[in-house]
Design a protein around this motif. Structure first.
Motif, mmCIF file in Angstrom:
data_model
loop_
_atom_site.group_PDB
_atom_site.id
_atom_site.type_symbol
_atom_site.label_atom_id
_atom_site.label_comp_id
_atom_site.label_asym_id
_atom_site.label_seq_id
_atom_site.Cartn_x
_atom_site.Cartn_y
_atom_site.Cartn_z
ATOM 1 N N ARG A 171 0.817 -1.228 0.000
ATOM 2 C CA ARG A 171 0.000 0.000 0.000
ATOM 3 C C ARG A 171 0.845 1.270 0.000
ATOM 4 O O ARG A 171 0.324 2.354 -0.250
ATOM 5 N N ALA A 181 2.895 -1.507 11.624
ATOM 6 C CA ALA A 181 1.628 -1.131 12.245
ATOM 7 C C ALA A 181 0.645 -2.277 12.154
ATOM 8 O O ALA A 181 0.767 -3.131 11.262
ATOM 9 N N PHE A 183 -3.638 -3.662 13.654
ATOM 10 C CA PHE A 183 -4.833 -3.496 14.494
ATOM 11 C C PHE A 183 -4.785 -4.386 15.732
ATOM 12 O O PHE A 183 -4.374 -5.549 15.651
ATOM 13 N N GLU A 201 4.739 -9.884 10.992
ATOM 14 C CA GLU A 201 5.071 -9.131 9.766
ATOM 15 C C GLU A 201 6.529 -9.285 9.356
ATOM 16 O O GLU A 201 6.827 -9.330 8.166
ATOM 17 N N GLN A 215 -1.861 9.195 17.574
ATOM 18 C CA GLN A 215 -2.407 10.006 16.480
ATOM 19 C C GLN A 215 -3.729 9.402 16.026
ATOM 20 O O GLN A 215 -3.821 8.199 15.807
ATOM 21 N N TRP A 217 -6.187 8.608 13.194
ATOM 22 C CA TRP A 217 -5.840 8.313 11.788
ATOM 23 C C TRP A 217 -7.104 7.858 11.072
ATOM 24 O O TRP A 217 -7.599 6.757 11.336
ATOM 25 N N PHE A 219 -8.178 6.494 8.376
ATOM 26 C CA PHE A 219 -8.202 5.571 7.226
ATOM 27 C C PHE A 219 -8.517 4.163 7.696
ATOM 28 O O PHE A 219 -7.639 3.311 7.680
ATOM 29 N N SER A 222 -8.811 4.674 12.735
ATOM 30 C CA SER A 222 -7.793 4.115 13.631
ATOM 31 C C SER A 222 -7.368 5.144 14.673
ATOM 32 O O SER A 222 -7.418 6.344 14.423
ATOM 33 N N MET A 224 -3.827 5.492 16.353
ATOM 34 C CA MET A 224 -2.475 4.945 16.326
ATOM 35 C C MET A 224 -1.797 5.214 17.669
ATOM 36 O O MET A 224 -1.724 6.362 18.109
ATOM 37 N N ALA A 264 4.271 7.721 11.917
ATOM 38 C CA ALA A 264 5.436 6.910 11.530
ATOM 39 C C ALA A 264 6.668 7.816 11.431
ATOM 40 O O ALA A 264 7.732 7.523 11.989
HETATM 41 N N1 LIG Z 1 -0.250 7.356 10.635
HETATM 42 C C1 LIG Z 1 0.766 6.584 10.253
HETATM 43 O O1 LIG Z 1 1.926 7.012 10.253
HETATM 44 C C2 LIG Z 1 0.488 5.151 9.835
HETATM 45 C C3 LIG Z 1 1.543 4.349 9.355
HETATM 46 C C4 LIG Z 1 1.283 3.017 9.040
HETATM 47 C C5 LIG Z 1 -0.010 2.496 9.163
HETATM 48 N N2 LIG Z 1 -1.022 3.312 9.595
HETATM 49 C C6 LIG Z 1 -2.379 2.786 9.758
HETATM 50 O O2 LIG Z 1 -2.355 1.756 10.710
HETATM 51 C C7 LIG Z 1 -3.497 0.938 10.532
HETATM 52 C C8 LIG Z 1 -3.100 -0.500 10.654
HETATM 53 O O3 LIG Z 1 -2.046 -0.807 9.770
HETATM 54 P P1 LIG Z 1 -2.081 -2.110 8.844
HETATM 55 O O4 LIG Z 1 -2.972 -1.851 7.671
HETATM 56 O O5 LIG Z 1 -0.669 -2.492 8.600
HETATM 57 O O6 LIG Z 1 -2.814 -3.186 9.792
HETATM 58 P P2 LIG Z 1 -2.595 -4.774 9.916
HETATM 59 O O7 LIG Z 1 -1.143 -5.099 9.903
HETATM 60 O O8 LIG Z 1 -3.406 -5.211 11.087
HETATM 61 O O9 LIG Z 1 -3.152 -5.372 8.577
HETATM 62 C C9 LIG Z 1 -4.307 -4.932 7.913
HETATM 63 C C10 LIG Z 1 -5.259 -6.098 7.795
HETATM 64 O O10 LIG Z 1 -5.728 -6.407 9.078
HETATM 65 C C11 LIG Z 1 -7.060 -6.870 9.027
HETATM 66 N N3 LIG Z 1 -7.810 -6.162 10.085
HETATM 67 C C12 LIG Z 1 -7.886 -6.593 11.362
HETATM 68 N N4 LIG Z 1 -8.625 -5.755 12.104
HETATM 69 C C13 LIG Z 1 -9.018 -4.763 11.301
HETATM 70 C C14 LIG Z 1 -9.812 -3.587 11.503
HETATM 71 N N5 LIG Z 1 -10.332 -3.271 12.701
HETATM 72 N N6 LIG Z 1 -9.986 -2.749 10.454
HETATM 73 C C15 LIG Z 1 -9.454 -3.040 9.247
HETATM 74 N N7 LIG Z 1 -8.709 -4.141 8.999
HETATM 75 C C16 LIG Z 1 -8.486 -5.001 10.011
HETATM 76 C C17 LIG Z 1 -7.530 -6.711 7.591
HETATM 77 O O11 LIG Z 1 -7.452 -7.966 6.978
HETATM 78 C C18 LIG Z 1 -6.499 -5.771 6.980
HETATM 79 O O12 LIG Z 1 -6.260 -6.024 5.619
HETATM 80 C C19 LIG Z 1 -4.111 1.341 9.184
HETATM 81 O O13 LIG Z 1 -5.220 2.187 9.461
HETATM 82 C C20 LIG Z 1 -2.992 2.143 8.536
HETATM 83 O O14 LIG Z 1 -3.493 3.130 7.643
HETATM 84 C C21 LIG Z 1 -0.784 4.614 9.945
#
Ligand SMILES: NC(=O)c1ccc[n+]([C@@H]2O[C@H](COP(=O)([O-])OP(=O)(O)OC[C@H]3O[C@@H](n4cnc5c(N)ncnc54)[C@H](O)[C@@H]3O)[C@@H](O)[C@H]2O)c1
Ligand SMILES: [Mg+2]
Ligand SMILES: [Zn+2]
Length: 282
Positions: A171, A181, A183, A201, A215, A217, A219, A222, A224, A264
């Motif tokens: 992504r 990162a 959930f 990971e 933070q 977030w 998208f 979330s 964070m 991040a």
């Molecule tokens: N602000 C920042 O600097 C920053 C940086 C990295 C990631 N993020 C955010 O962190 C969050 C989590 O990161 P990630 O995508 O690596 O997560 P992740 O590693 O948990 O993987 C995402 C996957 O987790 C599953 N999942 C489990 N619970 C979920 C829920 N409540 N909502 C949506 N999907 C869920 C889905 O299958 C999804 O595809 C996202 O919102 C991402 O945008 C923010």
């Protein structure tokens, strides 16, 4: 000596969208994009927006920006309007904007997403009604209340002395490496989430999580929770669906990093300040 504390320009609060006066400013939102003026701003006077007769899904009173009430117009589609553009929130956030302004847009997007996804009771299937006085929808039949959904996520910078572990997910923008990162799952503490996500990971074990900051977030919803964690054990082994590349980088040879307004980047900048004496981020 007199100390003057200036209050931030943005203050979130519940406002009744039916009681807004002509000084009100409007954010127009559809699926994480905002209607944007020719000068690049997202706030429009109420009378100008009402004259456009937009396809409205819901109105939400959001709070006060520089003393003026702000209302969100969440649309059911994104019509083309002469002289105006639709800009994605991620694109808006990639420029150097005031942090309070970005916080307002992030809150607006999150409230808009919640409002469009909570129009019917998930128990009875009937239309929900907006609650007066707080941000919630209520079912007139079973009286369940639906508040904005917030999903806690850990975000962690894994460190090993003067090296940091950064990764790319499919992504990410091409060439950009970021922190890990993920959930929080039901029943899990944030510390357990960090240990599990990092192991899943990139296959390494970590220790001594140290909380740095958080933070909101949007998208899509979330919260964070940002940590520094120390490497303990293991070789990098990628989780194929989530991570396409991960590497240890020396602090003096970092790759392209996430942009401004990301936690991040903040976590990385904090560690640089700690180890190399660079300026500590705000
Ligand atoms: N602000 C920042 O600097 C920053 C940086 C990295 C990631 N993020 C955010 O962190 C969050 C989590 O990161 P990630 O995508 O690596 O997560 P992740 O590693 O948990 O993987 C995402 C996957 O987790 C599953 N999942 C489990 N619970 C979920 C829920 N409540 N909502 C949506 N999907 C869920 C889905 O299958 C999804 O595809 C996202 O919102 C991402 O945008 C923010
Ligand atoms: Mg992840
Ligand atoms: Zn119900």
């Amino acid at each position: 000596m007199t100390l003057v504390f200036s209050s931030p320009p943005w203050r979130a609060q519940w406002l009744d969208p039916l009681q807004l006066g002509s000084e009100t400013q409007v954010l127009v939102h559809y699926r994480q994009s905002f209607l944007t003026g020719s000068e690049g701003g997202q706030l429009f006077p109420l009378t100008e927006v009402d004259a456009l007769d937009l396809p409205l899904s819901t109105k939400q009173g959001l709070g006060m920006w520089e003393g003026l009430p702000i209302v969100l117009y969440e649309l059911s589609e994104a019509p083309s309007i002469a002289g105006l553009n639709w800009l994605g929130l991620r694109q808006i956030m990639s420029s150097q904007l005031d942090t309070s302004y970005v916080e307002m847009l992030c809150m607006a997007a999150q409230v808009g997403t919640w409002a469009t996804q909570h129009r019917f009771c998930s128990h009875c299937g009937i239309p929900l009604l907006a609650v007066t006085g707080e941000r919630a929808m209520a079912c007139p039949q079973c009286h369940n209340r639906y508040y904005p959904r917030i999903s806690p996520c850990m975000i962690a910078l894994v460190t090993r002395g003067d090296e940091v572990l950064l990764a790319r997910s499919p992504r990410h923008a091409p060439g950009v490496f970021s922190t890990l990162a993920g959930f929080v799952e039901p029943g899990e503490t944030i510390e357990q989430c960090i240990a599990r996500e990092v192991l899943e990971e990139v296959g390494v074990q970590v220790t001594q999580p140290r909380y740095i900051t958080s933070q909101s977030w949007p998208f899509p919803h979330s919260l964070m929770l940002g940590f520094h964690v120390q490497y303990l054990h293991g070789e990098i082994r990628l989780q194929p669906e989530e991570i396409e590349e991960a590497r240890w980088f020396p602090l003096n040879a970092l790759p392209n990093l996430p942009g401004p307004h990301t936690i991040a980047r903040h976590l990385i900048d904090c560690y640089l300040a700690e180890r190399l004496g660079t300026t500590h981020p705000m």
